[in-house]
Design an enzyme around this catalytic site. Structure first.
Site, short mmCIF file in Angstrom:
data_model
loop_
_atom_site.label_atom_id
_atom_site.label_comp_id
_atom_site.label_asym_id
_atom_site.label_seq_id
_atom_site.Cartn_x
_atom_site.Cartn_y
_atom_site.Cartn_z
N SER A 141 0.85 -1.19 0.00
CA SER A 141 0.00 0.00 0.00
C SER A 141 0.88 1.24 0.00
O SER A 141 2.04 1.19 0.43
CB SER A 141 -0.90 0.02 1.24
OG SER A 141 -1.54 1.27 1.40
N TYR A 154 -2.56 -0.42 10.15
CA TYR A 154 -2.60 -0.82 8.74
C TYR A 154 -1.26 -0.54 8.07
O TYR A 154 -0.72 -1.38 7.34
CB TYR A 154 -3.72 -0.07 8.03
CG TYR A 154 -3.81 -0.36 6.54
CD1 TYR A 154 -4.28 -1.59 6.09
CD2 TYR A 154 -3.43 0.59 5.61
CE1 TYR A 154 -4.36 -1.86 4.72
CE2 TYR A 154 -3.50 0.34 4.25
CZ TYR A 154 -3.97 -0.89 3.81
OH TYR A 154 -4.05 -1.15 2.46
#
Length: 252
Positions: A141, A154
């Site tokens: 990501s 995350y």
């Protein structure tokens, strides 16, 4: 048809980026193993694969559970005899800062995003090592490359994916196995659309997501899928430990 005869496992391919990748691989001739926790979404993706004229199977499973990981790979080898490409898409995001992230949310994201990626890799490696050939594409990501607010755990989990990918590439570079990473920015997947629709102020949330994309829009799953195919392709055989960032200008 650059993947004709190749067997590709795509975790988390019931929707979004994983589903787009499954369709793209099928279009290019691959035999696609669809994986999702939810049977309905997995069946939908498999139908799209077959609509492309591709051959595939669906294997239900949660990549955070070792028995499910073993099932996914065993079913693949049982049906197709080998694994040529592994694409680790399965992942979850739970918002939170360092001061308000719950321990159970930290554990859940680490289990799915980081440990799930690790266990899938570990399970396919013997097959790839035996034939001295294989391609692994891990989806990390933009959060692994750039600090994002409200994405503490995350970011940590996707940072782990990025780091383990570099380690894997170094470890097996002389054994015919490549590992590359795709780092998406904000992509308009069904899960993101759901979060927007159910936010306290959907328009404000949507505006916030758009504002952090210098390119002026959100990404499409199909755009990320094209990067995945490139990284997986033997035509990119000199590329390993690379990071392909599809981020709409979030890092310039």
């Amino acid at each position: 048809m650059r993947f004709t005869g190749k067997v590709v496992i795509i975790t988390g391919s019931g929707a979004g980026i994983g589903q787009a990748a499954a369709v793209a691989f099928a279009r290019e001739g691959a035999k696609v193993v669809v994986n999702s926790v939810t049977e309905k979404s997995g069946a939908e993706t498999l139908a799209l694969v077959e609509k492309q004229g591709g051959e595939g199977i669906y294997v239900q499973g949660d990549v955070s559970k070792s028995e499910d990981v073993k099932k996914i790979v065993a079913a693949t080898i049982g049906r197709f005899g080998t694994v040529d490409v592994l694409v680790n898409v399965a992942g979850i995001v739970i918002a939170g800062r360092a001061d308000n992230t719950r321990e159970e949310d930290w554990d859940k994201m680490m289990d799915v995003n980081a440990k799930g990626t690790f266990m899938m890799i570990r399970e396919v490696l013997p097959c790839m090592l035996e034939k001295h050939h294989g391609s692994i594409v891990n989806i990390a990501s933009i959060a692994a490359q750039k600090g994002l607010k409200d994405r503490f755990a995350y970011s940590a989990s996707k940072g782990a994916v990025l780091s383990m990918s570099h380690s894997l590439a170094a470890e097996y570079v002389d054994q015919g196995i490549r590992c590359n990473v795709v780092c998406p920015g904000t992509i308009l997947t069904p899960s993101l659309q759901y979060r927007i629709d159910h936010a306290e102020n959907p328009e404000a949330m949507k505006a916030d997501f758009f504002a952090r994309q210098p390119i002026g829009r959100l990404g499409k799953p199909e755009e990320v899928a094209e990067a995945i195919l490139f990284a997986a392709d033997d035509a990119a055989g000199f590329m390993t430990s690379a990071v392909v960032s599809i981020n709409g200008g979030m890092i310039i």
